[in-house]
Design a protein around this motif. Structure first.
Motif, PDB file in Angstrom:
ATOM      1  N   THR A   1       7.704   8.195   5.502  1.00 10.21           N
ATOM      2  CA  THR A   1       8.285   8.608   4.136  1.00 10.21           C
ATOM      3  C   THR A   1       7.168   8.875   3.076  1.00 10.21           C
ATOM      4  N   PHE A   2       5.734   8.170   3.291  1.00 14.08           N
ATOM      5  CA  PHE A   2       3.957   8.470   3.113  1.00 14.08           C
ATOM      6  C   PHE A   2       3.803  10.306   3.513  1.00 14.08           C
ATOM      7  N   HIS A   3       4.519  10.069   4.383  1.00 18.96           N
ATOM      8  CA  HIS A   3       3.798  11.409   5.286  1.00 18.96           C
ATOM      9  C   HIS A   3       4.415  12.864   5.044  1.00 18.96           C
ATOM     10  N   ALA A   4       6.564  12.176   5.144  1.00 20.82           N
ATOM     11  CA  ALA A   4       6.765  13.369   5.277  1.00 20.82           C
ATOM     12  C   ALA A   4       7.157  13.603   3.460  1.00 20.82           C
ATOM     13  N   TYR A   5       6.865  13.002   2.326  1.00 16.71           N
ATOM     14  CA  TYR A   5       7.153  13.277   0.911  1.00 16.71           C
ATOM     15  C   TYR A   5       6.032  12.925   0.504  1.00 16.71           C
TER      16      TYR A   5
ATOM     17  N   MET B   1      12.390  14.125   8.700  1.00 15.20           N
ATOM     18  CA  MET B   1      11.950  12.634   9.122  1.00 15.20           C
ATOM     19  C   MET B   1      11.770  12.956  11.323  1.00 15.20           C
ATOM     20  N   ASN B   2      11.923  13.992  11.423  1.00 17.37           N
ATOM     21  CA  ASN B   2      12.152  14.203  12.609  1.00 17.37           C
ATOM     22  C   ASN B   2      12.014  13.342  13.669  1.00 17.37           C
ATOM     23  N   VAL B   3      13.567  12.736  14.036  1.00 16.65           N
ATOM     24  CA  VAL B   3      14.227  11.949  14.532  1.00 16.65           C
ATOM     25  C   VAL B   3      13.722  12.176  15.947  1.00 16.65           C
ATOM     26  N   MET B   4      13.457  11.458  16.606  1.00 22.71           N
ATOM     27  CA  MET B   4      13.557  11.849  18.301  1.00 22.71           C
ATOM     28  C   MET B   4      13.841  10.654  19.067  1.00 22.71           C
ATOM     29  N   SER B   5      13.722  10.640  20.653  1.00 22.39           N
ATOM     30  CA  SER B   5      14.469   9.536  21.396  1.00 22.39           C
ATOM     31  C   SER B   5      13.237   9.483  22.045  1.00 22.39           C
ATOM     32  N   SER B   6      13.015   8.201  22.836  1.00 22.76           N
ATOM     33  CA  SER B   6      12.464   7.870  24.100  1.00 22.76           C
ATOM     34  C   SER B   6      11.964   8.875  25.016  1.00 22.76           C
TER      35      SER B   6
ATOM     36  N   GLY C   1       0.718  -1.346   0.131  1.00 26.81           N
ATOM     37  CA  GLY C   1       0.127   0.149   0.118  1.00 26.81           C
ATOM     38  C   GLY C   1       0.518   0.865   0.137  1.00 26.81           C
ATOM     39  N   LEU C   2       0.139   2.761   0.232  1.00 22.95           N
ATOM     40  CA  LEU C   2       0.538   3.560  -0.270  1.00 22.95           C
ATOM     41  C   LEU C   2       1.740   4.035   1.251  1.00 22.95           C
ATOM     42  N   GLY C   3       2.679   3.920   1.022  1.00 22.40           N
ATOM     43  CA  GLY C   3       4.495   3.926   2.415  1.00 22.40           C
ATOM     44  C   GLY C   3       4.465   2.932   2.291  1.00 22.40           C
ATOM     45  N   GLY C   4       4.285   1.786   1.526  1.00 26.25           N
ATOM     46  CA  GLY C   4       4.885  -0.111   2.225  1.00 26.25           C
ATOM     47  C   GLY C   4       4.892  -0.158   3.330  1.00 26.25           C
TER      48      GLY C   4
END
Length: 558
Positions: free
Chosen positions: A204-208, A160-165, A117-120
């Motif tokens: 990447t579906f959301h970010a791109y 990709m808004n990388v964040m930590s726990s 599907g879209l985003g795989g």
């Protein structure tokens, strides 16, 4: 797996809002044009990036073809990732029976879920972020060193808004304290890193793709299966053959390039069915060889995870009962916070070639998770002692060899695109992987020697496996560890490498990701990764896709 009674009203509300306010983008089409400049096959992690970036060029036309449709709202909730397996958005592949491993699985067979599907697969993975180690790229071809990719890594970390726990996570704090242990050296211990935005999955579906899907030069064709790549007599790409949802068949022409982003399994299958691969293998299925590329489908590898259950006395882990409480549910659906907004991976550690992930869930749902993994009942219960206790406190250490040497393959089962190919990762075929994994297990155990873990009553569980009862029940014993590894080692879903990139003539694609012996055909997905990443590969793929666009349009990055 989860108690949906508590959230049924919220689920209904979310579903109604989703369907009422989700407007169809103008890029989504039912019928494609006769031709496009670029055709991108597969809207997975890399495909979303490639289609989005190419469509930024206003004077080119781009078609993105995807075999599936939309993912539902469940995919947006990070901790519900397992719920998407074996549904309509999963290719639901199964591996070949393993000769050297997987003895605790039905018929020695493991599952290989892949997003459809879209985003795989980026819409159903665990969102763990990693760029691996700089030395992972030492043997990669020119232009793909760590230094070459570093500008793209920085770009992707931002997008990709990388964040930590969360800072207040008890298990994470205890894990990080191991960095001070005198028994550990040359180690890297980090908080779990993931790609989540406002409590929801951020792929990447959301970010791109969502940023691009109202561009008029981008068409997105869903529920359409690409079954063949058409080639002219001079081995130049002509276009693709598509099977539509209603069963009808069409041909779409490519003026410039076809870019395969179909994934580590589908891409080699499509190449082989199009006559690109080992002529010896193709002859078995009466497929005419267009380009003899012997390594198509070869070099497949994966990280094999060993689940170490750690018992706890303190109430500091995630349990099913805690997740089912109304405050926890409301905290997520109202404020976008809490455990539902995480992937439960609280810590990541590396020591030489040993890797470990701290998965902070203490209780599991046997009925669902045993089925998803294909574990035998006895094996599952041996590795996961919380199978019948939804309140049990504990967590999983997922230990693995960062640089496995075993290599498998993806090959045809038949000449029918709808028949699953043979997927054989050949786990533990190389004996060095056993010793490497043994060291990873003991690295994980060493991290428990901290004041905090002792306060929490942390104690490693040794699975009582029938195959291993004749051995000392101690992970320091290499024979016992090997037995456990060969019985219960589990796929990490990090399958890569089936269309290896390289500068040598045997590589499937060259340094520009162009398929050897074919003009106008490029690959950008996990299949081109030549050797393992010391961590989860998803973020690396995004960076590689960004660089691929610069290669296509001959652009340099500062």
């Amino acid at each position: 797996m989860w108690n949906y009674v508590l959230v049924s009203a919220l689920v209904l509300l979310v579903s109604l809002l989703y369907h009422c306010y989700f407007n169809r983008p103008i890029s989504i089409i039912d019928y494609p044009n006769q031709h496009y400049d670029y055709i991108v096959v597969g809207a997975g992690t890399a495909g979303c990036v490639v289609a989005s970036r190419l469509s930024e060029i206003s004077n080119v036309s781009v078609l993105l073809v995807e075999a599936g449709g939309y993912f539902g709202w469940v995919s947006s909730v990070p901790i519900l990732a397992p719920m998407l397996q074996k549904t309509e958005v999963d290719w639901a592949y199964t591996m070949e029976p393993q000769k050297h491993s997987s003895r605790g699985f039905g018929n020695h067979v493991q599952t290989a879920p892949r997003g459809k599907g879209l985003g795989g697969s980026g819409q159903m993975n665990y969102l763990v972020h990693s760029f691996g180690r700089p030395e992972d790229y030492n043997e990669w071809p020119k232009g793909w060193s760590h230094a070459d990719l570093l500008p793209y890594f920085k770009k992707v970390a931002d997008i990709m808004n990388v964040m930590s726990s969360p800072e207040e996570e008890y298990l994470t704090d205890a894990f990080l304290m191991a960095d001070e242990s005198p028994n550990l050296s040359n180690t890297t211990l980090l908080r779990g890193m993931y790609t989540i935005k406002s409590g929801s999955r951020w792929a990447t579906f959301h970010a791109y793709l969502q940023n691009a899907w109202n561009r008029r030069n981008l068409h997105i064709l869903t529920n359409a299966l690409v079954s063949k790549i058409y080639l002219k007599k001079d081995a130049t790409v002509d276009g693709i053959k598509v099977i539509y949802k209603d069963g009808s068949v069409g041909k779409i022409l490519a003026k410039k390039e076809v870019i395969l982003c179909a994934g580590v399994i589908n891409t080699p299958q499509l190449l082989l069915l199009s006559g690109i691969g080992s002529s010896e293998d193709l002859d078995k299925f009466q497929i005419r060889t267009v380009s003899n590329v012997p390594e198509v489908g070869k070099n497949l590898f994966d990280h094999l995870l060993i689940p170490l259950y750690v018992n706890l006395k303190a109430r500091v882990s995630i349990t099913l009962v805690k997740l089912q409480t109304l405050p926890e549910v409301l905290n997520y659906f109202v404020f976008g916070r809490g455990w539902y907004a995480t992937n439960a991976v609280m810590g990541i550690g590396r020591a030489n070639n040993s890797g470990v992930m701290l998965f902070g869930v203490g209780s599991t749902e046997e009925r669902i998770l045993k089925s998803l993994s294909n574990y035998k009942t006895e094996s599952y219960r041996s590795f996961y002692p919380s199978y019948n206790n939804n309140t049990r406190e504990g967590f999983l250490y997922l230990s693995y060899c960062l640089q496995p040497k075993s290599r498998g393959s993806v090959s045809l089962r038949s000449a029918n695109i709808r028949h699953q190919p043979r997927i054989d990762p050949a786990y533990l075929k190389h004996d060095d992987d056993v010793l490497c994994t043994h060291e990873a297990i003991n690295f994980a155990i060493e991290t428990l020697d901290t004041k905090k873990f002792r306060e929490y009553g942390a104690e490693v569980h040794h699975p009582d496996l029938e195959e291993c009862r004749h051995l000392p029940q101690d992970y320091r014993d290499i024979e016992y560890t090997e037995c456990v590894i060969r019985v219960g080692g589990l796929t990490s879903y990090h399958l890569c490498g089936s269309c290896r990139m390289g500068a040598d003539d045997r590589a499937v694609v060259d340094e520009q990701l162009r398929v050897r012996g074919v003009n106008g055909l490029r690959i950008m997905d996990a299949s081109v990764i030549p050797s393992p990443i010391s961590g989860n590969p998803n973020s690396v793929l995004i960076a590689m896709a960004e660089r691929t666009i610069d290669l296509i349009i001959n652009r340099t990055i500062d």
